[in-house]
Design a protein around this motif. Structure first.
Motif, PDB file in Angstrom:
ATOM      1  N   SER A   1       0.793  -1.209   0.187  1.00  0.00           N
ATOM      2  CA  SER A   1       0.120  -0.103  -0.117  1.00  0.00           C
ATOM      3  C   SER A   1       0.827   1.363   0.017  1.00  0.00           C
ATOM      4  CB  SER A   1      -0.826  -0.163   1.315  1.00  0.00           C
ATOM      5  OG  SER A   1      -0.297   0.124   2.339  1.00  0.00           O
ATOM      6  N   GLY A   2       2.064   1.153   0.359  1.00  0.00           N
ATOM      7  CA  GLY A   2       2.899   2.461   0.442  1.00  0.00           C
ATOM      8  C   GLY A   2       2.587   3.208   1.893  1.00  0.00           C
ATOM      9  N   VAL A   3       1.920   2.672   2.938  1.00  0.00           N
ATOM     10  CA  VAL A   3       1.457   3.633   3.852  1.00  0.00           C
ATOM     11  C   VAL A   3       1.667   2.738   5.045  1.00  0.00           C
ATOM     12  CG1 VAL A   3      -0.635   4.495   5.154  1.00  0.00           C
ATOM     13  CG2 VAL A   3      -0.532   4.546   2.647  1.00  0.00           C
ATOM     14  N   VAL A   4       2.439   3.473   6.042  1.00  0.00           N
ATOM     15  CA  VAL A   4       2.844   2.669   7.120  1.00  0.00           C
ATOM     16  C   VAL A   4       2.187   3.728   8.469  1.00  0.00           C
ATOM     17  CG1 VAL A   4       4.715   1.611   6.170  1.00  0.00           C
ATOM     18  CG2 VAL A   4       5.121   3.768   7.469  1.00  0.00           C
ATOM     19  N   ASN A   5       2.125   2.931   9.477  1.00  0.00           N
ATOM     20  CA  ASN A   5       1.754   3.810  10.810  1.00  0.00           C
ATOM     21  C   ASN A   5       3.094   4.223  11.448  1.00  0.00           C
ATOM     22  OD1 ASN A   5      -0.985   3.818  10.413  1.00  0.00           O
ATOM     23  ND2 ASN A   5      -0.998   1.586  10.986  1.00  0.00           N
ATOM     24  N   ALA A   6       3.194   5.426  11.952  1.00  0.00           N
ATOM     25  CA  ALA A   6       4.474   5.993  12.581  1.00  0.00           C
ATOM     26  C   ALA A   6       3.903   6.782  13.905  1.00  0.00           C
ATOM     27  CB  ALA A   6       5.228   6.502  11.639  1.00  0.00           C
ATOM     28  N   GLN A   7       4.847   6.782  14.976  1.00  0.00           N
ATOM     29  CA  GLN A   7       4.810   7.805  15.937  1.00  0.00           C
ATOM     30  C   GLN A   7       5.985   8.496  15.727  1.00  0.00           C
ATOM     31  OE1 GLN A   7       5.619   6.035  19.724  1.00  0.00           O
ATOM     32  NE2 GLN A   7       5.331   7.942  20.988  1.00  0.00           N
TER      33      GLN A   7
END
Length: 842
Positions: A821-827
């Motif tokens: 998807s080319g989307v990651v979750n990040a803090q």
């Protein structure tokens, strides 16, 4: 009641206490800006009192320790506990500026989970919580900084493991002012580019005839440094102490009331391109990960059940909330040639934890078909457009994405902590040297009573706190959601039961720990050793279908009370209240430390030390194969605690305004548990592990003063490794996640007359996002400049900027590799925030 009897009777009968591991006279009270505008030279000899038997000059101690005084704390750019201590050498802090949602470790020891597993955080020499990594209840939930803070002392390795329980990696001690001299102040702060207003105050003074006092606290309110659409930060604290000093000792009583909540800046999506070895990150269209979160007034509340399975509305606007009501007693007396001391504190701790984590992110059209099948219809479930159909799926919020978030709510019912530490020390003349001996007894009782509940919804990603929920209906009109809620528990696509992690803990931990130390000083040579024997008893009850044994974790509940059971209400995660699991086991372990220090000359010394410390397992051992819920014991008693072995050697130099402390270290440990990770697609998953680790490296702390110029520099190089993972051998030899090879801080400063100007610089090299060592997590360098001007006596104007260059700096990336998807979750760290202050001193 037996624990109460032990602690109270000990406190009353001895009526004795001392500051953090030292006599009253050894605690150094830093001067304030108002009283020492021009005097910035380092003290000739800093006495350090935390984690040692008796406070003494660091050049005469075989330990690695650091102090940050009240005068330097405002220069850091943040008031969060983790943000402050992360500026000290050896301490690795992962934080987005939120107390209660931080991870701390030391010298390359692993950040396998959240919290502070290998470090104990203390306030005035006693622990805030006995365990620093209680899940969803971080120690800093119950701790705040304000003008009443005198200094922060940190000891790394060394004798920390023998002068406190569950602290094999080190100790962090926040020391309060106690009114040695008359001084006070009021400080007003306001965000110049964000909504946050704060007032701090403090006043202390001698009262005559040996009496003195100090009071202080703060109150703050505002949306905060990120746009969430509601007041995300609100609350404050009040602290007070009264001391009676007399020949040979003192008695002090103190108290604290804290009630403060903060928005939880959890993971937020960003786009990623390039390769796993050299990824490139950018903001999702229509959003900014430095200023936006998943929080919104339109998604904050959701229906669910309480710990008695009754319908309730959970309000996520409480964020991370800590409530503390504590009282304490310290005293110290000279009895013959002995110094006898006692410290006692009772703290009633409670609060809430709320978090929003994205589990699955897809284009809106794909998400609708995935959840509702062909022809599924999406409508707004909340916000200004509630009830309207969503027509422009590809243009939604500028990015066209929908996500299934996991709403986490934990009610921290009772994390009460009662502790007592009594000790006696004596200095003997032995030959041509002096022998200092200490013996003590530590006792504590720690409750862990908390309830977890979860739900999943359907949301978009929008800026400015305008995120809304969506309902999904099949092509034939069957509603699959309830006000935007998909399930009242975990979703089926994760492949786990609906009731996963829907739990209640009601457990008590009791610790009794006798300890002793000796130190012999002969001229320039000092040799010392200490040991501690921890006995623990753990008892209580657990509730949750995760315990197995045929326990049912789902039920049908009419949560909204409309008399109609929706599809989500047909299966709600509930607790099997009639089938609790038992907790009943004991443990004991020995910790020891030995060191030697040689003062080569007045300005230089060398030291070496070897230590073995222990860390008892907290609540993470439950709901696992290692715990037997029927009998209450552990299937493998060895996992009741873990050991950390450390060796260190270093040189310390302090001469004519220059100080350089250089230490080499080596450490090993092992642990079992679980952590939240992700697979290669980016989907969140729970990872069970059983590993051994090692770390070695160098640690530097230095400071130079030349006229109006000064430079403080701290750096840590650590080579960390997973030596063996019995659950996943493919990880053997990998670097633990989020462990950079180098992290550092620097603070150049110029001060002349009425002006102090400088910047705090924080940096880290790259690390790996997960233990699989596939996706690189980029390092960062951020600058936090400060300017303080004192135009007239007793008035100071301040301007501080955090992350002034607005760096997109990553604390945590959840994916193990770049997903399709080319989307990651990040803090991420907060973006640029500028704060103005005015302080009136008296």
């Amino acid at each position: 009641m037996r624990a109460w009897s032990l602690y109270v009777s000990t406190a009353v009968l001895t009526t004795l206490s001392s500051p953090a591991m030292a006599s009253e006279s050894t605690v150094v009270e830093p001067q304030t800006k108002a009283t020492v505008a021009a005097d910035r030279a380092p003290p000739a000899a800093k006495s350090f009192s935390t984690g040692v038997a008796k406070g003494r000059d660091l050049l005469d101690s075989a330990i690695s320790a650091s102090t940050i005084d009240a005068i330097d704390i405002p220069k850091v750019g943040t008031m969060s506990v983790a943000g402050i201590v992360g500026n000290l050498p050896g301490i690795r802090a992962e934080t987005s500026g939120v107390d209660g949602f931080s991870s701390l470790t030391v010298r390359g020891l692993p950040l396998a989970a959240d919290g502070t597993k290998y470090l104990q955080i203390q306030e005035d020499g006693l622990p805030i919580l006995e365990f620093g990594d209680v899940h969803l209840a971080g120690t800093d939930t119950f701790l705040r900084t304000d003008l009443g803070l005198s200094q922060v002392q940190v000891i790394r390795g060394g004798s920390a493991s023998t002068f406190a329980s569950n602290s094999p990696g080190g100790l962090i001690n926040l020391i309060s002012k106690t009114g040695e001299r008359e001084e006070g102040g009021v400080q007003l702060s306001a965000g110049l580019d964000h909504d946050l207003k704060r007032i701090d105050f403090e006043y202390g003074a001698p009262l005559g005839e040996g009496w003195r006092f100090h009071v202080g606290g703060f109150y703050r309110e505002g949306e905060g440094p990120r746009e969430i659409g509601y007041t995300g930060i609100r609350g404050g604290q009040f602290k007070a102490n009264v001391t009676r000093q007399f020949a040979g000792g003192f008695v002090r009583i103190y108290g604290k009331y804290l009630d403060d909540r903060q928005a939880n800046y959890s993971l937020f999506p960003v786009t990623v391109g390039g390769t796993n070895a050299a990824p490139t990150f950018s903001n999702l269209p229509g959003t900014d990960a430095r200023r936006n979160t998943s929080l919104s007034p339109y998604t904050a509340s959701f229906l669910n059940v309480d710990q008695n399975n009754n319908p309730v509305t959970n309000d996520g606007r409480n964020g991370i909330r800590g409530v503390v009501k504590s009282v304490g007693l310290e005293a110290q007396f000279e009895i013959s040639d002995w110094t006898v001391s006692n410290k006692f504190r009772f703290a009633a701790n409670s609060g809430d934890y709320n978090e929003n984590i994205s589990l699955l992110t897809l284009p809106a059209e794909t998400m609708a078909a995935t959840l509702g099948g062909p022809g599924a219809v999406l409508t707004y479930a909340s916000g200004p457009k509630a009830g309207e159909a969503l027509t422009d799926l590809s243009g939604l919020n500028g990015n066209g994405l929908l996500t299934v978030p996991l709403y986490i709510h934990a009610r921290l019912n009772n994390l009460n902590n009662v502790t007592n530490d009594v000790r006696a020390s004596r200095v003997w003349t032995l030959g041509d040297g002096k022998l200092t001996t200490t013996a003590g007894l530590y006792a504590s009782s720690q409750n862990v009573d908390m309830y977890w509940t979860f739900a999943t919804g359907l949301e978009g990603f929008a800026a400015g706190g305008s995120t809304t929920r969506f309902n999904v209906t099949t092509a034939n009109g069957l509603p699959l959601t309830d006000g935007g809620i998909l399930t009242y528990g975990f979703p089926a696509f994760l492949g786990v039961p609906l009731s996963t992690y829907h739990r209640r803990y009601d457990v008590n931990y009791r610790v009794i720990a006798p300890y002793a130390s000796s130190n012999y000083q002969l001229g320039k040579l000092s040799v010392g050793a200490s040991l501690r024997l921890d006995y623990g008893k753990v008892s209580g009850l657990l509730y949750g279908a995760d315990l197995g044994g045929g326990r049912n974790g789902t039920g049908t509940v009419d949560l909204d009370g409309n008399g109609v059971i929706s599809i989500p209400e047909a299966q709600v995660a509930v607790l099997p209240l009639s089938q609790p699991g038992n907790v009943d086991y004991k443990y004991h372990y020995l910790s020891y430390s030995a060191g030697v220090n040689y003062r080569i000359a007045e300005p230089i010394s060398v030291f070496a030390r070897y230590s073995r410390g222990g860390r008892a397992a907290a609540e993470r051992v439950f709901f696992s194969p290692q715990h037997d819920p029927a009998g209450g014991g552990l299937t493998d008693p060895s996992i009741a605690y873990g050991r950390v072995k450390q060796a260190e050697a270093g040189v310390k130099l302090r001469h004519e305004g220059i100080s350089v402390f250089l230490t080499g270290f080596w450490a090993t440990t092992s642990e079992s548990g679980f952590q939240i990770g992700a697979d290669a697609t980016g989907a969140a998953k729970v990872i069970n592990f059983s590993r051994s680790y090692s770390a070695k490296g160098l640690e530097l702390e230095s400071e130079i003063h030349r006229g109006p110029f000064s430079l403080a520099l701290g750096a840590t190089y650590a080579k960390s490794k997973i030596d063996q993972d019995t659950t996943d051998p493919t990880l053997n030899g990998n670097r633990p996640r989020h462990q950079p090879s180098l992290f550092f801080t620097a603070r150049p400063q110029f001060e002349q007359g009425i002006v102090t100007v400088g910047t705090t610089i924080n940096g880290t090299t790259s690390s790996f996002a997960q233990d699989s060592n596939i996706l690189k997590q980029p390092g960062y360098v951020i600058f936090n400049p400060f300017l303080f001007v004192r135009p007239v006596s007793r008035v100071e104007l301040g301007l501080t900027a955090y992350n002034v260059f607005d760096k997109l700096a990553f604390v945590n990336i959840s994916s193990a590799a770049i997903p399709a998807s080319g989307v990651v979750n990040a803090q991420t760290l907060n973006g640029r925030t500028i704060t103005g202050t005015v302080r009136f001193s008296f």
